[in-house]
Design a protein around this motif. Sequence first.
Motif, PDB file in Angstrom:
ATOM      1  N   TYR A  94      -3.877  -1.334   1.597  1.00  0.00           N
ATOM      2  CA  TYR A  94      -5.330  -1.234   1.625  1.00  0.00           C
ATOM      3  C   TYR A  94      -5.783   0.042   0.937  1.00  0.00           C
ATOM      4  CZ  TYR A  94      -4.400   1.915   5.577  1.00  0.00           C
ATOM      5  OH  TYR A  94      -3.926   2.928   6.380  1.00  0.00           O
ATOM      6  N   HIS A  95      -7.079   0.156   0.751  1.00  0.00           N
ATOM      7  CA  HIS A  95      -7.680   1.387   0.239  1.00  0.00           C
ATOM      8  C   HIS A  95      -8.675   1.905   1.264  1.00  0.00           C
ATOM      9  CE1 HIS A  95     -10.106   4.201  -2.029  1.00  0.00           C
ATOM     10  NE2 HIS A  95      -9.152   4.239  -2.925  1.00  0.00           N
ATOM     11  N   GLU A 154     -10.086   6.034   3.195  1.00  0.00           N
ATOM     12  CA  GLU A 154     -10.093   7.489   3.064  1.00  0.00           C
ATOM     13  C   GLU A 154      -9.860   8.150   4.412  1.00  0.00           C
ATOM     14  OE1 GLU A 154     -13.402   9.227   1.133  1.00  0.00           O
ATOM     15  OE2 GLU A 154     -12.768   8.566  -0.865  1.00  0.00           O
ATOM     16  N   ALA A 209      -7.724  10.045  -0.411  1.00  0.00           N
ATOM     17  CA  ALA A 209      -7.523   8.606  -0.583  1.00  0.00           C
ATOM     18  C   ALA A 209      -6.258   8.127   0.111  1.00  0.00           C
ATOM     19  CB  ALA A 209      -7.455   8.269  -2.061  1.00  0.00           C
ATOM     20  N   ASP A 220      -4.293   5.078  -0.367  1.00  0.00           N
ATOM     21  CA  ASP A 220      -4.336   4.009  -1.361  1.00  0.00           C
ATOM     22  C   ASP A 220      -2.951   3.458  -1.668  1.00  0.00           C
ATOM     23  OD1 ASP A 220      -5.103   2.261  -3.276  1.00  0.00           O
ATOM     24  OD2 ASP A 220      -5.574   3.751  -4.797  1.00  0.00           O
ATOM     25  N   ASP A 277      -4.167  -0.193  -5.096  1.00  0.00           N
ATOM     26  CA  ASP A 277      -4.362   0.062  -6.522  1.00  0.00           C
ATOM     27  C   ASP A 277      -3.034   0.045  -7.268  1.00  0.00           C
ATOM     28  OD1 ASP A 277      -6.847   0.643  -5.444  1.00  0.00           O
ATOM     29  OD2 ASP A 277      -7.282   2.166  -6.948  1.00  0.00           O
ATOM     30  N   LYS A 335     -11.808  -0.151  -5.238  1.00  0.00           N
ATOM     31  CA  LYS A 335     -11.884   0.950  -4.272  1.00  0.00           C
ATOM     32  C   LYS A 335     -13.016   0.780  -3.253  1.00  0.00           C
ATOM     33  CE  LYS A 335      -9.715   4.725  -6.888  1.00  0.00           C
ATOM     34  NZ  LYS A 335      -9.025   3.903  -7.881  1.00  0.00           N
TER      35      LYS A 335
END
Length: 489
Positions: free
Chosen positions: A260-261, A263, A268, A270, A273, A441
């Motif tokens: 997943y993305h 914060e 981040a 991440d 991506d 994102k």
Amino acid sequence: MKKMLMVLSLISLSVKAADNNMLFIGGGGEPKGAQGTQFDGSVRALGDFYKANKNYSTTISFNGGHPDTESIIADRFKGAANSGPFTSSNYKALIEDAIKKIENKDIPAGGKLLVFINSHGGESSGKTHNISTAGSAMTNMNSLNDTSSVSLDTLEALTKAAKDNNIKLAIVDGSCHAGNSLSLANTNTCVIAASGPKHYAYSNFADVFAAQMKKGKNLEDIFFETKAQTQGGGFPMISTPEGVEVQDELYPYLTPYMYYHDEYRGMALDKIDDYIKDNMTDELICRREAHYDSLKKVLNLIEEMNQIEKKTLFSSKPRLVKTVDLTDLKKKIDEYKKTQDNYFAKLRRLDLAGLETKITITTDYYKKGTTYTHREVLSTDYDQLIAGKTKDLENTNLTAARRENLENLRDFYRAARIEKAKLMRDNPQYLEQRNIFDELKTDQKVGYSVASAISQEASKAYDAYYKSKQKELKQHDQSATNPCRDFIL
């Protein structure tokens, strides 16, 4: 005679009590200036266990520089040996001391040592992975800088000493990417991880595990009690024979659907991506589809392994009924895969072969220039680099040579920024690619909540598969060792 037996019993209990040992380490990588840390829940819970079980000889080296955390430690670990902040030198000394205690029989044969770790953790490195130390905030949520972390490979010497001296050793790793620590397991060492080797541990696993620790419980039972109450993602793991087999069969195929993305305090988190960027070739796309088919087969197998025959009022012939229904998990995975497929399709429509084309950037000073690929130029934030050098140049105490070097570097970054803008102008597909990843994102369909929901449902599949393997193992190998079940608090 009864009095004599009672006295012998009390002596036996006191000797046994001296065999219990606990080492609590971590809490590093948290931002400076914060009152507490995200690990404070596990500090409280483990402190409550210590207060209720003073027969555990306990040493703590946790965090440093966060007053709320330090206050919890002072309140709940009175009487424990506090080795101060979790620094590289303290960590090394603590492990060496634990090995000496084992070799000198201060922890006698048959004794127990529980190592509880809770810190920020990086991806695979060496045999295990690195965890953050005190004094520096973690800036990369995937990999760790060697100067602000320590390797859990150091624990390998401890596992060997424990095995050689018949010590029951348990390692509970509550950090991100903790599944890498399962490589430390052996016939005397139980390893429990809050997350798989390729995933973050942004859940309450470590807090709940510490809260579930009670005298008389074994670690395997605590692991499953914790999993049942864990909120968030991560795919917890255990080093039992059943656990290893289930994890090997299930985790590799589930992995992409728990990315997943998100914060954390501006940094981040991440995985999605890079997963999409790294799987764009025809060969890898085909492999991905094959893995997806394998995952469906494994989930169907788990359901089939957990069926019972049940008679109904209207038929004399029994019918098979599922005791485990993974329909919701399959549906969530299908939906998530469709979202991923959409991004793969968008990117594969673009002509991105030119990304590996090389370009040389030169300036009056760097006449020979430096060569980069289009991908490297496009992924570099030259504005940030220029701003950094400009700020450095504000220092009035710079030597002439240092000032000249900074100015030359700033000129180079400015030239690179011009080349980046030209690449974007001449190759509109590059801009479109960037826009797609910007969209990725902010897409809630690949966010933390979706991946966590899949992880929660996957836990049901894990538990059912584990129980089936447990029965199978009992039938075929009664002598199989299970150091997690044998480690009783």
